[in-house]
Design a protein around this motif. Structure first.
Motif, short mmCIF file in Angstrom:
data_model
loop_
_atom_site.label_atom_id
_atom_site.label_comp_id
_atom_site.label_asym_id
_atom_site.label_seq_id
_atom_site.Cartn_x
_atom_site.Cartn_y
_atom_site.Cartn_z
N LEU A 137 -4.77 6.90 2.56
CA LEU A 137 -4.39 5.91 1.80
C LEU A 137 -4.67 6.33 0.14
O LEU A 137 -5.46 7.11 -0.06
CB LEU A 137 -5.20 4.67 1.91
CG LEU A 137 -4.93 3.96 3.39
CD1 LEU A 137 -5.68 2.71 3.56
CD2 LEU A 137 -3.31 3.47 3.33
N ILE A 138 -3.84 5.99 -0.70
CA ILE A 138 -3.83 6.13 -1.97
C ILE A 138 -4.59 4.89 -3.00
O ILE A 138 -3.93 3.95 -2.84
CB ILE A 138 -2.61 6.68 -2.66
CG1 ILE A 138 -2.13 7.88 -1.96
CG2 ILE A 138 -2.51 6.73 -4.19
CD1 ILE A 138 -0.75 8.63 -2.35
N GLU A 198 -8.65 0.64 -5.46
CA GLU A 198 -8.57 -0.28 -4.37
C GLU A 198 -7.22 -0.10 -3.63
O GLU A 198 -6.14 0.33 -4.29
CB GLU A 198 -8.29 -2.05 -4.62
CG GLU A 198 -9.57 -2.56 -5.24
CD GLU A 198 -9.55 -3.87 -5.75
OE1 GLU A 198 -8.29 -4.57 -5.86
OE2 GLU A 198 -10.57 -4.49 -6.22
N PHE A 199 -7.17 -0.25 -2.19
CA PHE A 199 -6.19 0.31 -1.29
C PHE A 199 -4.81 -0.68 -1.56
O PHE A 199 -3.67 -0.35 -1.55
CB PHE A 199 -6.22 0.69 -0.01
CG PHE A 199 -7.17 1.99 -0.10
CD1 PHE A 199 -6.82 3.10 -0.67
CD2 PHE A 199 -8.42 1.70 0.94
CE1 PHE A 199 -7.70 4.23 -0.61
CE2 PHE A 199 -9.17 3.08 0.89
CZ PHE A 199 -8.84 4.22 0.14
N LEU A 231 0.71 -1.01 0.04
CA LEU A 231 -0.05 0.15 0.06
C LEU A 231 0.89 1.29 0.05
O LEU A 231 2.11 1.14 0.37
CB LEU A 231 -0.87 -0.21 1.28
CG LEU A 231 -1.78 -1.00 1.55
CD1 LEU A 231 -1.12 -2.13 2.44
CD2 LEU A 231 -2.93 -0.36 2.35
N VAL A 232 0.50 2.50 -0.30
CA VAL A 232 1.19 3.53 -0.33
C VAL A 232 0.03 4.60 0.52
O VAL A 232 -1.39 4.71 0.08
CB VAL A 232 1.48 3.98 -1.77
CG1 VAL A 232 0.38 4.19 -2.75
CG2 VAL A 232 2.13 5.27 -1.78
N SER A 233 0.88 5.40 1.05
CA SER A 233 -0.15 6.65 1.79
C SER A 233 0.51 7.99 1.62
O SER A 233 1.73 8.02 1.59
CB SER A 233 -0.65 6.34 3.05
OG SER A 233 0.74 6.48 3.87
N LEU A 246 3.51 1.22 -7.23
CA LEU A 246 2.68 2.26 -6.32
C LEU A 246 3.18 3.53 -6.45
O LEU A 246 2.46 4.56 -6.23
CB LEU A 246 3.38 1.83 -4.87
CG LEU A 246 3.00 0.22 -4.52
CD1 LEU A 246 3.71 0.13 -3.21
CD2 LEU A 246 1.54 0.29 -4.05
N ARG A 247 4.42 3.59 -6.76
CA ARG A 247 4.93 5.21 -7.40
C ARG A 247 3.96 5.83 -8.18
O ARG A 247 3.46 6.87 -8.19
CB ARG A 247 6.25 5.24 -7.62
CG ARG A 247 6.77 6.51 -7.99
CD ARG A 247 8.14 6.43 -8.80
NE ARG A 247 8.74 7.71 -9.11
CZ ARG A 247 9.86 8.18 -9.49
NH1 ARG A 247 10.79 7.09 -9.62
NH2 ARG A 247 10.21 9.20 -9.97
N GLN A 248 3.81 4.86 -9.46
CA GLN A 248 2.84 5.53 -10.46
C GLN A 248 1.50 6.24 -10.08
O GLN A 248 0.94 6.78 -10.42
CB GLN A 248 2.79 4.29 -11.54
CG GLN A 248 2.06 4.77 -12.67
CD GLN A 248 1.72 3.40 -13.82
OE1 GLN A 248 1.28 2.60 -13.53
NE2 GLN A 248 2.03 3.57 -14.92
#
Length: 567
Positions: free
Chosen positions: A27-28, A34-35, A16-18, A99-101
């Motif tokens: 959360l992103i 979806e997270f 996950l990324v936040s 996740l970065r994208q």
């Protein structure tokens, strides 16, 4: 827009990324809305698939799909994926890039600086591999934060004025951590950490898969990889079912026959007893290290998706005599806390009155030899200088002497671990100290270790006879990739093309259809084949409204088929 503080939970099963925005972590979502992004990588005709679409291909394209590679971080493993082999760090970098994208598209800015969570019980080689994965993904790693510490930050940021002592139990897909923390006057202090880097929810899934195997009277070790993968897929769904219900039925095809296997919560708990016992070892080690009793703890927090299992919650409640808390979604807490840590590093005003401290999860010391009673010498022993769970930053000194008066040099070899033998610990570095020649006695010397929160370790030896100092800086989080080696590995990885974001949802459904087709038989298989033909046809028409409509209908039908096989 400038980059907000970013936190990433790079998990064994899901990642996950936040971002810390407007005074709080959020959360992103990924392209599917979806997270949770499954930590699974697959290759299809030179195209890189990461996430849910890749997970669906675990069953149908086993030679081109890989999961659970986090468990191999820090090793020299090369994992075959199609025609190429990749290191665990390279595979992890694919997940980080995804996740970065997602974060860049959601936030509308370039993402570079990140805080990434790791299991508290990751050793230095595993942490180094995580840093390498960040570098390969084009990310600037500000800090690695221990997963239970991050989870505690997700809770603690809402209770800055609390005075409480609590324990975090973190069971993820592939790792288990436990941490004791204290919150007082806006300071969150880690008191002790322990864990098992090779114990997680996937091990509980395997218990269920083997129970299914026993009930159809097939020996697990004689099953082919394809059938084992099918049983694991059924077991994963069943694990969720019997976390909410007392039992469920799994339908398994084997040799043209279909077996209906009933799984119960009690049978699952009985089969998982050895895993629960393994969990108690790090818990008791943590309590021992800080001399605490169960009644000294005010709260117990559960983190990680696997803590949803009733047997685990019951075990924790029984062991400590109090009910654990899970106010924050256990899958989300670590990622949220990682962005809080990033905000602390960025000195966000919303966190002006929060201070975070951490500890060394392993002991750090040097290799020594000893002379025993009969004059024999034993080498390869470990002498800790900074004991495990020492608050960081830390500075400690150990006193030593040479074994021989005529010895001309001494080798300072620095290790991390808890074994009495250095061969079973992790080597961090070494250097040689030349000793004064004209001396009659053994040389006494002191070794100073200075360990800071960024993972930097300074070693300094001071000779007793002359006062000379000899030092070494061990950049424990640095990676020895030369610019040329880094460029070479990045070029290798660039040959894989990532699909356009707008295709990701459709790609995931195609992979799911393929997986369900492979799993079904008879009329069900024909129904799935019809769905595949229908969806491929509508994709060719490139009408987004019609694609969305057909996709929704197909997903409902697939959900009913999945429910049939595990009900």
């Amino acid at each position: 827009m400038s980059q907000p503080p970013i936190g990433i939970d790079l998990g064994t099963t899901n990642s996950l990324v936040s971002a810390f925005v407007d005074g709080k972590p959020q959360l992103i979502p990924n392209a599917l809305g979806e997270f949770l992004t499954p930590s699974v990588v697959s290759i299809s005709d030179g195209e890189l698939i990461v996430g849910k679409g890749a997970r669906e291909r675990l069953f149908t394209h086993r030679d081109k799909t890989i999961s659970l590679f986090k468990r191999k971080m820090g090793t020299q493993s090369q994992i075959k994926l199609g025609a190429e082999a990749y290191s665990p760090a390279e595979l992890s970098s694919f997940v980080l890039s995804k996740l970065r994208q997602d974060a860049e598209l959601y936030l509308g800015c370039e993402i570079r600086d990140v805080v990434v969570s790791v299991p508290a019980y990751f050793n230095q080689q595993q942490r180094r591999a995580t840093q390498e994965a960040c570098k390969l993904a084009g990310l600037n790693l500000l800090r690695l934060v221990n997963e239970p510490t991050a989870a505690a930050l997700a809770y603690g940021v809402h209770e800055k004025d609390a005075e409480t002592q609590f324990l975090v139990v973190d069971l993820g897909g592939g790792t288990f951590d436990v941490t004791i923390l204290e919150m007082f006057d806006g300071v969150m202090e880690v008191k002790a950490s322990s864990g098992d880097a090779f114990l997680g929810g996937e091990d509980f899934t395997e218990v269920l898969a083997k129970q299914i195997c026993e009930k159809i009277e097939r020996p697990w070790h004689k099953l082919g990889g394809q059938f084992q993968a099918e049983l694991r897929a059924h077991a994963e769904i069943a694990k969720v079912k019997i976390s909410n219900e007392e039992s469920c039925t799994v339908k398994v095809f084997d040799k043209q026959e279909i077996y209906e296997v009933k799984l119960t919560r009690d049978e699952f708990a009985e089969g998982a007893k050895p895993l629960l016992q393994r969990m108690l070892i790090p818990i008791e080690r943590c309590m021992y290290d800080v001399s605490l009793k169960s009644e000294d703890l005010d709260r117990i927090l559960l983190v990680g998706g696997a803590t949803r299992m009733p047997m685990l919650r019951h075990m924790v409640a029984k062991h400590f005599g109090k009910f654990p808390e899970f106010n924050i979604d256990p899958d989300h807490a670590v990622a949220l806390g990682a962005s809080v840590q990033a905000a602390l590093l960025a000195e966000d005003r919303a966190l002006d009155d929060v201070v975070m401290t951490d500890v060394s999860p392993f002991s750090v010391g040097i290799e020594i030899g000893r002379e025993v009673a009969d004059g024999r010498r034993v080498s390869g022993l470990f002498s800790p200088i900074i004991e495990r769970n020492t608050p960081l930053p830390a500075s400690r000194v150990g006193s030593f002497q040479t074994l021989d008066a005529k010895q001309q040099e001494v080798l300072i070899s620095v290790y991390q671990g808890e074994s009495a033998y250095v061969a079973d610990n992790i080597k961090l570095g070494q250097y040689t100290v030349k000793l004064p020649r004209k001396r009659k006695d053994k040389e006494y010397f002191e070794v100073l270790l200075v360990y800071d929160t960024s993972g930097l370790l300074e070693v300094e030896a001071t000779l007793g006879s002359s006062g000379e100092k000899h030092g070494l800086i061990i950049e424990t989080l640095s990676e020895d990739l030369s610019p040329e080696k880094l460029a070479e590995r990045l070029e290798k990885m660039r040959t894989l093309k990532s699909p356009p974001r707008e295709n990701e949802v459709n790609q995931s459904l195609v992979a799911r259809l393929d997986r369900v087709y492979a799993m079904t038989r008879g009329s069900d298989r024909q129904r799935v084949l019809d769905m595949i033909a229908s969806f491929e046809s509508v994709l060719d028409q490139r009408d987004p409204v019609e694609i969305d409509r057909i996709r929704g209908e197909i997903e409902q039908m697939l959900n009913r088929i999945d429910d049939f096989y595990v009900s």
